[in-house]
Design a protein around this motif. Structure first.
Motif, PDB file in Angstrom:
ATOM      1  N   ALA A 190      37.209  55.717  55.496  1.00  0.00           N
ATOM      2  CA  ALA A 190      36.955  54.748  54.518  1.00  0.00           C
ATOM      3  C   ALA A 190      38.077  53.993  54.037  1.00  0.00           C
ATOM      4  CB  ALA A 190      36.152  55.587  53.543  1.00  0.00           C
ATOM      5  N   MET A 191      39.307  54.274  54.335  1.00  0.00           N
ATOM      6  CA  MET A 191      40.504  53.578  53.901  1.00  0.00           C
ATOM      7  C   MET A 191      40.441  52.228  54.233  1.00  0.00           C
ATOM      8  SD  MET A 191      44.353  54.338  54.263  1.00  0.00           S
ATOM      9  CE  MET A 191      44.263  55.983  53.225  1.00  0.00           C
ATOM     10  N   PRO A 240      31.632  48.464  56.377  1.00  0.00           N
ATOM     11  CA  PRO A 240      30.641  47.439  56.422  1.00  0.00           C
ATOM     12  C   PRO A 240      29.948  47.376  54.730  1.00  0.00           C
ATOM     13  CG  PRO A 240      30.389  48.367  58.401  1.00  0.00           C
ATOM     14  CD  PRO A 240      31.189  49.081  57.673  1.00  0.00           C
ATOM     15  N   GLY A 241      29.952  46.710  54.198  1.00  0.00           N
ATOM     16  CA  GLY A 241      29.588  46.494  52.715  1.00  0.00           C
ATOM     17  C   GLY A 241      30.443  47.011  51.539  1.00  0.00           C
ATOM     18  N   THR A 242      31.484  47.277  51.946  1.00  0.00           N
ATOM     19  CA  THR A 242      32.587  47.774  51.082  1.00  0.00           C
ATOM     20  C   THR A 242      33.267  46.855  50.033  1.00  0.00           C
ATOM     21  OG1 THR A 242      32.985  49.787  52.346  1.00  0.00           O
ATOM     22  CG2 THR A 242      34.621  49.241  50.466  1.00  0.00           C
ATOM     23  N   SER A 243      33.035  46.732  48.949  1.00  0.00           N
ATOM     24  CA  SER A 243      33.731  45.800  48.008  1.00  0.00           C
ATOM     25  C   SER A 243      35.251  46.108  48.173  1.00  0.00           C
ATOM     26  CB  SER A 243      33.408  45.685  46.572  1.00  0.00           C
ATOM     27  OG  SER A 243      32.106  45.506  46.623  1.00  0.00           O
ATOM     28  N   VAL A 244      36.331  45.274  48.308  1.00  0.00           N
ATOM     29  CA  VAL A 244      37.525  45.625  48.407  1.00  0.00           C
ATOM     30  C   VAL A 244      38.373  44.763  47.315  1.00  0.00           C
ATOM     31  CG1 VAL A 244      39.632  45.362  49.833  1.00  0.00           C
ATOM     32  CG2 VAL A 244      37.383  46.230  50.840  1.00  0.00           C
ATOM     33  N   LEU A 245      39.181  45.254  46.334  1.00  0.00           N
ATOM     34  CA  LEU A 245      40.000  44.356  45.506  1.00  0.00           C
ATOM     35  C   LEU A 245      41.517  44.094  46.227  1.00  0.00           C
ATOM     36  CD1 LEU A 245      40.824  43.062  42.699  1.00  0.00           C
ATOM     37  CD2 LEU A 245      41.449  45.655  42.035  1.00  0.00           C
ATOM     38  N   LEU A 246      41.895  42.967  46.271  1.00  0.00           N
ATOM     39  CA  LEU A 246      43.166  42.494  46.864  1.00  0.00           C
ATOM     40  C   LEU A 246      44.067  42.467  45.435  1.00  0.00           C
ATOM     41  CD1 LEU A 246      42.373  40.090  49.683  1.00  0.00           C
ATOM     42  CD2 LEU A 246      43.163  42.166  49.930  1.00  0.00           C
ATOM     43  N   VAL A 275      47.914  44.815  48.818  1.00  0.00           N
ATOM     44  CA  VAL A 275      47.309  46.056  48.810  1.00  0.00           C
ATOM     45  C   VAL A 275      45.870  46.051  48.757  1.00  0.00           C
ATOM     46  CG1 VAL A 275      46.930  48.488  47.806  1.00  0.00           C
ATOM     47  CG2 VAL A 275      49.091  47.411  47.761  1.00  0.00           C
ATOM     48  N   ALA A 276      45.081  46.673  49.511  1.00  0.00           N
ATOM     49  CA  ALA A 276      43.660  46.529  49.334  1.00  0.00           C
ATOM     50  C   ALA A 276      43.206  47.761  49.103  1.00  0.00           C
ATOM     51  CB  ALA A 276      42.755  46.118  50.830  1.00  0.00           C
ATOM     52  N   GLN A 277      42.020  47.717  47.841  1.00  0.00           N
ATOM     53  CA  GLN A 277      41.617  48.729  47.244  1.00  0.00           C
ATOM     54  C   GLN A 277      40.196  48.862  47.104  1.00  0.00           C
ATOM     55  OE1 GLN A 277      42.994  49.743  43.237  1.00  0.00           O
ATOM     56  NE2 GLN A 277      42.897  52.189  43.440  1.00  0.00           N
ATOM     57  N   VAL A 278      39.410  50.123  47.695  1.00  0.00           N
ATOM     58  CA  VAL A 278      38.040  50.055  47.535  1.00  0.00           C
ATOM     59  C   VAL A 278      37.592  49.933  46.059  1.00  0.00           C
ATOM     60  CG1 VAL A 278      35.950  51.417  48.176  1.00  0.00           C
ATOM     61  CG2 VAL A 278      37.664  51.173  49.749  1.00  0.00           C
ATOM     62  N   ALA A 325      38.056  52.668  40.821  1.00  0.00           N
ATOM     63  CA  ALA A 325      39.002  52.367  41.924  1.00  0.00           C
ATOM     64  C   ALA A 325      38.911  53.568  43.074  1.00  0.00           C
ATOM     65  CB  ALA A 325      40.569  52.403  41.363  1.00  0.00           C
ATOM     66  N   GLY A 326      38.871  53.018  44.276  1.00  0.00           N
ATOM     67  CA  GLY A 326      38.767  54.146  45.453  1.00  0.00           C
ATOM     68  C   GLY A 326      40.051  54.214  46.031  1.00  0.00           C
ATOM     69  N   LEU A 327      39.783  54.376  47.411  1.00  0.00           N
ATOM     70  CA  LEU A 327      40.837  54.540  48.356  1.00  0.00           C
ATOM     71  C   LEU A 327      41.516  53.321  48.452  1.00  0.00           C
ATOM     72  CD1 LEU A 327      39.277  56.245  51.088  1.00  0.00           C
ATOM     73  CD2 LEU A 327      40.947  57.255  49.720  1.00  0.00           C
ATOM     74  N   ARG A 328      43.075  53.326  48.535  1.00  0.00           N
ATOM     75  CA  ARG A 328      43.860  52.225  48.701  1.00  0.00           C
ATOM     76  C   ARG A 328      44.514  52.119  50.043  1.00  0.00           C
ATOM     77  NH1 ARG A 328      46.060  50.004  43.999  1.00  0.00           N
ATOM     78  NH2 ARG A 328      48.399  49.532  45.182  1.00  0.00           N
ATOM     79  N   SER A 329      44.830  50.913  50.609  1.00  0.00           N
ATOM     80  CA  SER A 329      45.382  50.703  51.712  1.00  0.00           C
ATOM     81  C   SER A 329      46.979  50.715  51.699  1.00  0.00           C
ATOM     82  CB  SER A 329      44.971  49.179  52.486  1.00  0.00           C
ATOM     83  OG  SER A 329      46.036  48.424  51.601  1.00  0.00           O
ATOM     84  N   PRO A 330      47.667  51.007  52.787  1.00  0.00           N
ATOM     85  CA  PRO A 330      49.014  51.070  52.889  1.00  0.00           C
ATOM     86  C   PRO A 330      49.523  49.491  52.382  1.00  0.00           C
ATOM     87  CG  PRO A 330      48.375  52.034  54.773  1.00  0.00           C
ATOM     88  CD  PRO A 330      47.217  51.508  54.319  1.00  0.00           C
ATOM     89  N   GLU A 331      50.687  49.579  51.631  1.00  0.00           N
ATOM     90  CA  GLU A 331      51.149  48.535  51.269  1.00  0.00           C
ATOM     91  C   GLU A 331      51.842  47.489  52.147  1.00  0.00           C
ATOM     92  OE1 GLU A 331      53.548  47.731  47.142  1.00  0.00           O
ATOM     93  OE2 GLU A 331      55.027  47.970  48.837  1.00  0.00           O
ATOM     94  N   VAL A 332      51.454  46.397  52.084  1.00  0.00           N
ATOM     95  CA  VAL A 332      52.016  45.468  53.272  1.00  0.00           C
ATOM     96  C   VAL A 332      52.916  44.382  52.834  1.00  0.00           C
ATOM     97  CG1 VAL A 332      51.502  43.503  55.007  1.00  0.00           C
ATOM     98  CG2 VAL A 332      50.089  45.567  54.582  1.00  0.00           C
ATOM     99  N   GLY A 333      54.106  44.344  53.255  1.00  0.00           N
ATOM    100  CA  GLY A 333      55.065  43.147  52.705  1.00  0.00           C
ATOM    101  C   GLY A 333      55.247  41.717  53.623  1.00  0.00           C
ATOM    102  N   PHE A 334      55.346  40.887  53.145  1.00  0.00           N
ATOM    103  CA  PHE A 334      55.358  39.625  53.996  1.00  0.00           C
ATOM    104  C   PHE A 334      56.155  38.502  53.254  1.00  0.00           C
ATOM    105  CE2 PHE A 334      51.784  39.368  51.337  1.00  0.00           C
ATOM    106  CZ  PHE A 334      51.606  38.031  50.896  1.00  0.00           C
ATOM    107  N   GLN A 335      56.251  37.827  53.920  1.00  0.00           N
ATOM    108  CA  GLN A 335      57.232  36.546  53.512  1.00  0.00           C
ATOM    109  C   GLN A 335      56.523  35.218  53.424  1.00  0.00           C
ATOM    110  OE1 GLN A 335      60.637  36.361  52.419  1.00  0.00           O
ATOM    111  NE2 GLN A 335      60.876  38.740  52.449  1.00  0.00           N
TER     112      GLN A 335
END
Length: 380
Positions: A253-254, A278-284, A320-323, A330-340
């Motif tokens: 579910a992450m 599918p159908g999950t709301s995700v906060l960026l 980061v994406a969070q359910v 607030a639900g499960l959080r994704s690993p943090e992604v760093g970018f340029q």
């Protein structure tokens, strides 16, 4: 019978002669024989490499290595660029040959050999420097390194895992598991490949490693990718692995951010893309602040497009994406992604951002976009 004094040589005059008769309790001497075995031994002869010769430009990425060594049963170890690649046993004439099982990268290499006999090593041979060619395509291009996308290093998989990735060019890809044979699969028009381990030959439970490489029209091997390590587990009846009670290291579910990838360089406007149930709301969350809420579609893919008025500043960012549950919690959080984010004067070609066109909403489509970006770079 007595085997002689421990730690004392059986050589005559050294104080022990190996096995010999011992006295009986009545002072007599039992019957038996004494046998002395003489075995010659010497330090192994230093090998000499006769092929390739110093300065030679080999015509193959797997050049045969030949040489001479002793005839008293040594094993000759071959070392290329500081890493042992194999071993050979000389024939009765002292000659040995070895054909590398893995192609060498294009460029210069140094090879040495040393012999081992009964645990005693010889001196190393004189180094020989030679070069190997790049693997060419029919159009004159050079086969580039293939990239394995699935699985990632450290993943846990089933006994019949899927291996998938991309290649910038070439006509097919070899998937090598645990240094076994090539599992050759074709590339599609987007430069993607996939290989599924068949149910008739599942992998054993435990750790494994895999690497991939592209081929040219003649079937020659291009450079090998970095080795990816993974673990095969068998689900238990409770949803854990190997009969345990845990659910594995990653909760299905992450949510996961797929685009941008960790360390990627992107344009100021692009699409954030990820996967969730599918159908999950995700906060960026961007740089610790809420950016937008997206909903995963029927395929489990969510995305958010950055428009010109929301363009990101040049420099480093983190996402980061969070359910978000139906109750708004607030639900499960994704690993943090760093970018340029690149600036207007950057000359890097290709976006790496994956602003996917309509309809290309599956993870496979994202992999295809990565392949197209690499193909475009290879033509410049």
């Amino acid at each position: 019978m007595s085997a002689g004094s421990a730690g004392v040589s059986a050589y005559p005059g050294a104080g022990s002669y190996g096995a010999g008769p011992v006295s009986t309790s009545d002072g007599g001497t039992p019957g038996g024989t004494v046998q002395q075995v003489v075995e010659s031994f010497q330090v192994p002869v230093t090998p000499v490499i006769t092929a390739p010769v110093s300065g030679e430009a080999a015509s193959s990425t797997r050049p045969r290595i030949e040489g001479t060594a002793g005839t008293n049963g040594p094993v000759v170890h071959l070392v290329v660029d500081g890493r042992e690649i194999g071993a050979a046993v000389p024939g009765s004439d002292g000659r040995f040959t070895y054909d590398p099982t893995t192609p060498l990268a294009a460029g210069a290499h140094d090879v040495i050999a040393w012999a081992d006999s009964l645990g005693v090593a010889s001196k190393s041979s004189t180094p020989v420097r030679f070069s190997t060619p790049a693997v060419a395509l029919a159009d004159g291009g050079v086969v580039q390194m293939a990239v394995l996308v699935v699985p990632s290093n450290g993943d846990t998989v089933s006994p019949t895992p899927l291996f998938a990735g991309t290649a910038a060019n070439g006509v097919s890809v070899g998937v090598v598991i645990d240094e076994g044979p090539d599992n050759i699969v074709p590339l599609d028009l987007l430069g993607r490949f996939r290989f599924q381990v068949p149910g008739s030959a599942p992998l054993s439970v435990g750790t494994h490693k895999v690497t991939v490489h592209a081929h040219n029209e003649a079937g020659d091997d291009g450079p090998y990718s970095d080795v990816v390590g993974f673990e095969v587990v068998v689900p238990g009846g409770d949803g854990g692995t190997d009969g345990g009670t845990d659910a594995g290291p990653v909760d299905p579910a992450m949510p996961m951010v797929v685009v941008p990838a960790e360390g990627a360089t992107v344009d100021p406007t692009f699409s954030f893309v990820g996967v969730a149930l599918p159908g999950t709301s995700v906060l960026l969350e961007l740089d610790g602040k809420a950016l937008a809420t997206a909903t995963a579609d029927d395929e489990g893919v969510f995305r958010h497009v950055l428009t010109a008025d929301k363009a990101l500043a040049t420099g480093a960012h983190k996402v980061v994406a969070q359910v978000v549950t139906e109750e708004g919690e607030a639900g499960l959080r994704s690993p943090e992604v760093g970018f340029q984010v690149r600036g207007p004067t950057d000359l890097d070609v290709g976006c790496g951002c994956g602003a996917a066109p309509a309809g290309m909403i599956s993870v496979w489509a994202l992999v295809g976009l990565g392949a197209l970006a690499r193909r475009r770079r290879s033509r410049n």
